[in-house]
Design a protein around this motif. Structure first.
Motif, PDB file in Angstrom:
ATOM      1  N   UNK A 167       0.671  -1.392  -0.061  1.00 45.78           N
ATOM      2  CA  UNK A 167       0.092  -0.132  -0.118  1.00 45.78           C
ATOM      3  C   UNK A 167       0.995   1.411  -0.053  1.00 45.78           C
ATOM      4  N   UNK A 168       0.018   2.400   0.148  1.00 38.59           N
ATOM      5  CA  UNK A 168       0.961   3.757   0.150  1.00 38.59           C
ATOM      6  C   UNK A 168       1.436   4.006  -1.210  1.00 38.59           C
ATOM      7  N   UNK A 178      -8.890   0.322   1.895  1.00 38.37           N
ATOM      8  CA  UNK A 178     -10.058  -0.564   2.665  1.00 38.37           C
ATOM      9  C   UNK A 178     -10.773  -1.560   1.701  1.00 38.37           C
ATOM     10  N   UNK A 179     -11.150  -1.100   0.845  1.00 37.37           N
ATOM     11  CA  UNK A 179     -11.835  -2.062  -0.246  1.00 37.37           C
ATOM     12  C   UNK A 179     -11.137  -3.133  -0.823  1.00 37.37           C
ATOM     13  N   UNK A 180      -9.716  -2.767  -1.046  1.00 40.13           N
ATOM     14  CA  UNK A 180      -9.004  -3.754  -1.667  1.00 40.13           C
ATOM     15  C   UNK A 180      -8.302  -4.870  -0.321  1.00 40.13           C
ATOM     16  N   UNK A 181      -8.233  -4.149   0.793  1.00 42.27           N
ATOM     17  CA  UNK A 181      -8.029  -5.084   1.827  1.00 42.27           C
ATOM     18  C   UNK A 181      -9.366  -6.121   2.194  1.00 42.27           C
ATOM     19  N   UNK A 193       0.414 -10.527   4.684  1.00 45.56           N
ATOM     20  CA  UNK A 193       1.905  -9.402   4.582  1.00 45.56           C
ATOM     21  C   UNK A 193       1.621  -8.417   3.855  1.00 45.56           C
ATOM     22  N   UNK A 194       1.482  -7.002   4.782  1.00 43.07           N
ATOM     23  CA  UNK A 194       1.225  -5.926   4.132  1.00 43.07           C
ATOM     24  C   UNK A 194       2.039  -4.743   4.501  1.00 43.07           C
ATOM     25  N   UNK A 195       2.587  -4.240   3.188  1.00 45.53           N
ATOM     26  CA  UNK A 195       4.026  -3.333   3.321  1.00 45.53           C
ATOM     27  C   UNK A 195       3.679  -1.983   2.640  1.00 45.53           C
ATOM     28  N   UNK A 196       4.075  -0.939   3.386  1.00 46.26           N
ATOM     29  CA  UNK A 196       3.782   0.195   2.665  1.00 46.26           C
ATOM     30  C   UNK A 196       5.049   0.574   1.638  1.00 46.26           C
ATOM     31  N   UNK A 197       4.811   0.794   0.448  1.00 39.96           N
ATOM     32  CA  UNK A 197       5.833   1.017  -0.518  1.00 39.96           C
ATOM     33  C   UNK A 197       6.903   1.856  -0.008  1.00 39.96           C
ATOM     34  N   UNK A 198       8.276   1.494  -0.230  1.00 38.78           N
ATOM     35  CA  UNK A 198       9.212   2.292   0.360  1.00 38.78           C
ATOM     36  C   UNK A 198      10.011   2.586  -0.882  1.00 38.78           C
ATOM     37  N   UNK A 199      10.567   3.728  -0.881  1.00 38.48           N
ATOM     38  CA  UNK A 199      11.633   4.082  -2.181  1.00 38.48           C
ATOM     39  C   UNK A 199      12.913   3.769  -1.643  1.00 38.48           C
ATOM     40  N   UNK A 200      13.573   2.831  -2.264  1.00 43.35           N
ATOM     41  CA  UNK A 200      14.969   2.400  -2.025  1.00 43.35           C
ATOM     42  C   UNK A 200      15.757   2.783  -2.854  1.00 43.35           C
ATOM     43  N   UNK A 201      17.004   3.079  -2.305  1.00 47.31           N
ATOM     44  CA  UNK A 201      18.266   3.557  -3.297  1.00 47.31           C
ATOM     45  C   UNK A 201      18.633   2.392  -4.298  1.00 47.31           C
ATOM     46  N   UNK A 231      -7.589  -1.348  11.400  1.00 44.84           N
ATOM     47  CA  UNK A 231      -8.727  -1.644  11.606  1.00 44.84           C
ATOM     48  C   UNK A 231      -9.345  -2.643  11.065  1.00 44.84           C
ATOM     49  N   UNK A 232      -9.255  -2.466   9.501  1.00 47.17           N
ATOM     50  CA  UNK A 232     -10.071  -3.634   8.679  1.00 47.17           C
ATOM     51  C   UNK A 232      -9.605  -5.062   9.103  1.00 47.17           C
ATOM     52  N   UNK A 233      -8.098  -5.152   9.309  1.00 46.31           N
ATOM     53  CA  UNK A 233      -7.594  -6.585   9.448  1.00 46.31           C
ATOM     54  C   UNK A 233      -8.278  -7.062  10.955  1.00 46.31           C
ATOM     55  N   UNK A 234      -8.169  -6.207  11.914  1.00 44.17           N
ATOM     56  CA  UNK A 234      -8.623  -6.635  13.184  1.00 44.17           C
ATOM     57  C   UNK A 234     -10.234  -7.096  13.324  1.00 44.17           C
ATOM     58  N   UNK A 235     -10.799  -6.078  12.386  1.00 44.26           N
ATOM     59  CA  UNK A 235     -12.351  -6.292  12.345  1.00 44.26           C
ATOM     60  C   UNK A 235     -12.533  -7.702  11.740  1.00 44.26           C
ATOM     61  N   UNK A 236     -11.839  -8.057  10.918  1.00 37.16           N
ATOM     62  CA  UNK A 236     -12.025  -9.471  10.118  1.00 37.16           C
ATOM     63  C   UNK A 236     -11.281 -10.508  10.738  1.00 37.16           C
ATOM     64  N   UNK A 237     -10.931 -10.444  11.735  1.00 39.77           N
ATOM     65  CA  UNK A 237      -9.958 -11.601  12.391  1.00 39.77           C
ATOM     66  C   UNK A 237      -8.638 -11.799  12.117  1.00 39.77           C
ATOM     67  N   UNK A 238      -7.965 -10.769  11.593  1.00 42.57           N
ATOM     68  CA  UNK A 238      -6.732 -10.968  11.208  1.00 42.57           C
ATOM     69  C   UNK A 238      -5.865  -9.861  11.854  1.00 42.57           C
ATOM     70  N   UNK A 239      -5.680 -10.021  13.287  1.00 41.95           N
ATOM     71  CA  UNK A 239      -4.859  -8.888  13.698  1.00 41.95           C
ATOM     72  C   UNK A 239      -3.511  -8.793  13.482  1.00 41.95           C
TER      73      UNK A 239
END
Length: 385
Positions: A167-168, A178-181, A193-201, A231-239
């Motif tokens: 994401x990001x 939220x819809x994609x999740x 496994x949910x990672x925010x996009x990081x800009x790597x050298x 919020x979405x993951x916890x609500x759907x049982x994947x904390x």
């Protein structure tokens, strides 16, 4: 940490080849236009396993992770040969977790039954997005439809499976995420496994970002996306059980828990890292990142290790802190003190607790709070100082 955790021993095997290099990726992955000699590499993996097992004999392997690169480019017989080599040189637990990373192209998905027969019992799919526009932007070779088809095949072939999402991404809103999740959770069953996009050298995205041609969400939006994830993951049982990993209780990736709980693991293959306990000391190992150079080293010396450093007590304790505080369960400060030869500063703990960044449980465990996770690096740096 239970006695089972203390004795956990993982084996990480790195397959370094990919069909193409994703523009955001700084992993040790390589594109080869000529066919890879899998039999030669399989022999080298087996040789390095043998040499490593001679250094740390008598272990029982609790988890095996075939990562990359794209391990699903390997023929199932190659995977079988690697797993056979591991079982020849170490005991393998009856309930061993054997994970293989796979790309969700239709060609690779058809191999899943072969991997299952070879001994793989868990697959991790590099889906990255469930949206065709985003997949194209990320340089992925599959469509959203192919990804969902591959997940369906994984579901039939394996009792346990997971997939990654990024994401990001440019122009992504919290509502879109939220819809994609929700769509992902409907497909994912037990682990994401949910990672925010990081800009790597040294990646194409780094140059595009620096030139203003790739705009990622600002800090406030990135934080909103993170909050939506929780919020979405916890609500759907994947904390979240780790800062970027979510699972139904009991479905956590046991191999990754070896890393985060400060356990022992062997690193096999080009660019693989290991942590081995030898004569009461911890050795940090790393192999040659270049696949052909690693291959020649193994054929000449029995291993491709180029770094073999003994960690001192401070280094080992800091690593334990850095990895352990990624987990929702946190750490036992008494274990930190045993490793470091000193306790964590109670004044720093008090300040961070007052700020709401950490919590101290009734049993004394120290954990980072939901509010503290987005600033985890700062929390760790403060405690380690």
């Amino acid at each position: 940490m239970t006695s089972a955790d203390k004795s956990a021993f993982g084996v990480y095997v790195h397959w370094p080849f990919c069909l193409s290099k994703c523009p955001y990726c700084d992993f040790n992955s390589h594109v080869r236009h000529a066919a890879v000699d899998e039999e030669r590499f399989a022999r080298a993996f087996a040789r390095e396993i043998e040499t490593t097992a001679a250094r740390v004999p008598g272990r029982e392997v609790s988890s095996i992770f075939l990562g990359g690169g794209t391990p699903s480019l390997m023929a199932p017989r190659t995977v079988g040969a690697i797993l056979d080599a591991i079982s020849r040189h170490w005991r393998v637990a009856p309930d061993v977790e054997v994970t293989l990373e796979a790309n969700p192209t239709s060609v690779e998905a058809t191999r899943f039954a072969g991997y299952r027969a070879a001994g793989v019992n868990r697959v991790s799919l590099g889906v990255q997005a469930l949206d065709d526009v985003a997949l194209k932007m990320l340089g992925r070779l599959h469509s959203a439809r192919e990804a969902r088809d591959a997940v369906a095949i994984a579901r039939r072939a394996f009792d346990r499976y997971s997939f990654d999402l990024i994401d990001a991404r440019p122009d992504q809103t919290p509502a879109m995420w939220a819809d994609e999740l929700k769509l992902a959770i409907a497909e994912a069953a037990e682990h994401l496994s949910l990672y925010q996009l990081t800009i790597e050298e040294d990646t194409p995205f780094f140059g595009l970002h620096a030139a203003g041609k790739l705009k990622t969400p600002d800090e406030a939006t990135a934080r909103a996306l993170y909050d939506v994830t929780q919020e979405v993951c916890a609500l759907h049982g994947l904390p979240a059980y780790e800062i970027s990993n979510h699972a139904r209780p009991g479905a956590e990736c046991r191999h990754n828990l070896v890393y985060w709980r400060g356990g022992e693991y062997a690193g096999i293959g080009p660019g693989a890292h290991g942590r081995l306990d030898i004569n009461g000391m911890r050795q940090a190992t790393a192999t040659d990142r270049r696949p052909e150079a690693w291959l020649m080293r193994v054929e000449a010396n029995g291993h491709g290790v180029i770094t073999d450093d003994r960690l001192n007590s401070v280094e080992r304790a800091d690593e334990f802190l850095l990895m352990g505080l990624r987990l929702a369960e946190g750490i036992d400060p008494k274990r930190y003190a045993a490793l470091a030869g000193r306790t964590l500063d109670p004044r720093r703990i008090a300040v961070l607790r007052e700020e709401g960044a950490i919590a101290v449980e009734a049993d004394g465990r120290l954990r980072v709070t939901q509010a503290g996770f987005p600033v985890l690096d700062a929390v760790v740096a403060d405690l380690a100082a």
